[in-house]
Motif scaffolding. Structure first.
Motif, short mmCIF file in Angstrom:
data_model
loop_
_atom_site.label_atom_id
_atom_site.label_comp_id
_atom_site.label_asym_id
_atom_site.label_seq_id
_atom_site.Cartn_x
_atom_site.Cartn_y
_atom_site.Cartn_z
N LEU A 1 -22.93 11.87 -33.26
CA LEU A 1 -24.15 11.11 -33.53
C LEU A 1 -23.73 9.67 -33.80
O LEU A 1 -22.89 9.41 -34.67
CB LEU A 1 -24.86 11.68 -34.77
CG LEU A 1 -25.94 10.80 -35.42
CD1 LEU A 1 -27.13 10.62 -34.49
CD2 LEU A 1 -26.42 11.41 -36.75
N VAL A 2 -24.29 8.73 -33.04
CA VAL A 2 -23.99 7.31 -33.29
C VAL A 2 -25.28 6.63 -33.74
O VAL A 2 -26.28 6.65 -33.03
CB VAL A 2 -23.46 6.60 -32.02
CG1 VAL A 2 -23.16 5.13 -32.35
CG2 VAL A 2 -22.22 7.29 -31.49
N ILE A 3 -25.23 6.05 -34.93
CA ILE A 3 -26.39 5.32 -35.46
C ILE A 3 -26.10 3.83 -35.31
O ILE A 3 -25.21 3.29 -35.98
CB ILE A 3 -26.65 5.70 -36.93
CG1 ILE A 3 -26.97 7.20 -37.03
CG2 ILE A 3 -27.79 4.85 -37.51
CD1 ILE A 3 -27.24 7.70 -38.45
N LEU A 4 -26.80 3.20 -34.37
CA LEU A 4 -26.59 1.76 -34.13
C LEU A 4 -27.53 0.97 -35.00
O LEU A 4 -28.73 1.24 -35.07
CB LEU A 4 -26.83 1.43 -32.65
CG LEU A 4 -25.85 2.07 -31.66
CD1 LEU A 4 -26.28 1.72 -30.23
CD2 LEU A 4 -24.42 1.63 -31.92
N THR A 5 -26.98 -0.04 -35.67
CA THR A 5 -27.80 -0.84 -36.57
C THR A 5 -27.42 -2.31 -36.45
O THR A 5 -26.76 -2.69 -35.47
CB THR A 5 -27.65 -0.28 -38.02
OG1 THR A 5 -28.49 -1.03 -38.89
CG2 THR A 5 -26.22 -0.32 -38.52
N ASP A 6 -27.86 -3.14 -37.40
CA ASP A 6 -27.60 -4.58 -37.27
C ASP A 6 -26.47 -5.04 -38.20
O ASP A 6 -26.40 -6.19 -38.58
CB ASP A 6 -28.89 -5.38 -37.54
CG ASP A 6 -29.52 -5.04 -38.87
OD1 ASP A 6 -28.91 -4.25 -39.63
OD2 ASP A 6 -30.61 -5.54 -39.17
N ILE A 7 -25.62 -4.13 -38.57
CA ILE A 7 -24.50 -4.44 -39.44
C ILE A 7 -23.31 -3.59 -38.95
O ILE A 7 -23.51 -2.55 -38.32
CB ILE A 7 -24.90 -4.14 -40.91
CG1 ILE A 7 -23.87 -4.64 -41.90
CG2 ILE A 7 -25.19 -2.67 -41.13
CD1 ILE A 7 -24.39 -4.64 -43.34
N ASP A 8 -22.06 -4.07 -39.23
CA ASP A 8 -20.90 -3.43 -38.61
C ASP A 8 -20.62 -2.00 -39.06
O ASP A 8 -19.92 -1.25 -38.38
CB ASP A 8 -19.63 -4.27 -38.89
CG ASP A 8 -19.66 -5.56 -38.08
OD1 ASP A 8 -20.49 -5.67 -37.16
OD2 ASP A 8 -18.85 -6.46 -38.38
N GLY A 9 -21.12 -1.63 -40.21
CA GLY A 9 -20.86 -0.27 -40.70
C GLY A 9 -21.36 -0.15 -42.13
O GLY A 9 -22.24 -0.92 -42.55
N TYR A 10 -20.78 0.80 -42.84
CA TYR A 10 -21.19 1.07 -44.22
C TYR A 10 -20.24 0.35 -45.17
O TYR A 10 -19.05 0.64 -45.21
CB TYR A 10 -21.18 2.58 -44.44
CG TYR A 10 -21.51 3.05 -45.84
CD1 TYR A 10 -22.33 2.32 -46.69
CD2 TYR A 10 -20.99 4.25 -46.32
CE1 TYR A 10 -22.63 2.75 -47.97
CE2 TYR A 10 -21.29 4.71 -47.60
CZ TYR A 10 -22.11 3.95 -48.41
OH TYR A 10 -22.40 4.39 -49.66
#
Ligand code: GLU
Length: 282
Positions: A186-195
């Protein structure tokens, strides 16, 4: 001939490269949020969507099975209807979603057609998961679509979903879809590099988690204030979704969707984003 001495066991291999499992993923769920699909002015980010379509199509060409969980219905509907902002009433948002979902699918359909792929729309509500028959029907449909080589594009059925039957955010939905379809990644693409371990907007020196193996609730502690401001879920729902998927044996990665090519890097096992190492034994 290989002897036991020069052959790494699975555990040794995992220790040598904790991301090795990512390279073997065949069935992949990719979640992309509104903030990656829509510009700040409300217009669709066609350049980004075009790239996403190319990368997903190439991964399909490589023989992988992809499922896209896409937000954006309400955001795009708001823009198409030229409303001043996201409607404040439930029925207003549902109407915006009904309009926006069509536009979103039109764009996906056109862009994936460039690479010879058909798309299918799947709109789910939480009760689809709770009613065993409905759940099985959903599994059967996903299976049939993947066999046909079609790309399922999933969203919550915003037009009819009210609180009682809502997933609420597409991070949760993507994790449910990954489990439902037996995905490996599962890849969750967001507007930040990671957690990040701290809010990077407030603390520029905040460190990012690269590899998460602790799948207990404790790992969510830093997610409260960190990360994306635009998405529905924020970082907490992403970390929660990724953690639950990994606990079920599904590799999960939170990464920046600004450049959709990041998907290639993830699958090559490169050090991008935050990876939640899948628990073994699935
Ligand atoms: N289903 C909503 C939409 O398409 C988005 C939910 C979310 O972003 O998590 O507008």
């Amino acid at each position: 001939m290989e002897t036991k001495d020069n052959k790494l066991t699975a555990d040794e291999q995992a220790a040598a490269n904790p991301r090795e499992g990512l390279t073997r993923a065949k069935r992949i769920v990719v979640k992309i949020g509104t903030s990656s699909l829509v510009h700040k002015n409300g217009k669709m980010n066609l350049k980004r969507i075009e790239k996403l379509a190319r990368v997903i199509s190439e991964l399909k060409n490589q023989g992988r099975e992809l499922i896209l969980v896409s937000s954006g219905a309400i955001g795009v509907g708001t823009e198409v209807l030229k409303l001043p902002g996201k409607p404040s009433t439930v029925s207003g948002r549902q109407a915006a979603a009904a309009v926006g979902q069509v536009h979103l699918m039109q764009v996906y359909s056109r862009m994936f057609a460039e690479y010879g792929y058909d798309v299918a729309q799947i709109l789910l509500t939480r009760d689809t998961m709770d009613i065993p028959e409905a759940r099985q029907n959903a599994v059967n449909t996903f299976t049939a679509l993947l066999e046909l080589g079609v790309l399922p594009v999933v969203n919550e059925n915003d037009t009819i979903a009210v609180d009682e039957i809502k997933f609420g955010d597409n991070d949760t939905l993507s994790s449910v879809v990954a489990r439902l379809t037996g995905a490996e990644l599962l890849v969750i693409l967001t507007d930040i590099d990671g957690y990040y371990k701290d809010n990077p907007n407030e603390r520029p020196d905040a460190e990012m988690y690269h590899t998460v193996t602790d799948l207990s609730e404790a790992i969510e502690a830093a997610a409260g204030g960190a990360g994306s401001r635009l998405g529905t879920g924020g970082m907490l729902t992403k970390v929660h979704a990724a953690r639950l998927a990994a606990a079920e044996g599904i590799w999960a990665v939170i990464a920046n969707g600004q450049e959709p090519e990041v998907l290639y890097k993830i699958i090559d096992g490169e050090d991008v984003g935050t990876v939640f190492v899948a628990r073994k034994g699935r």
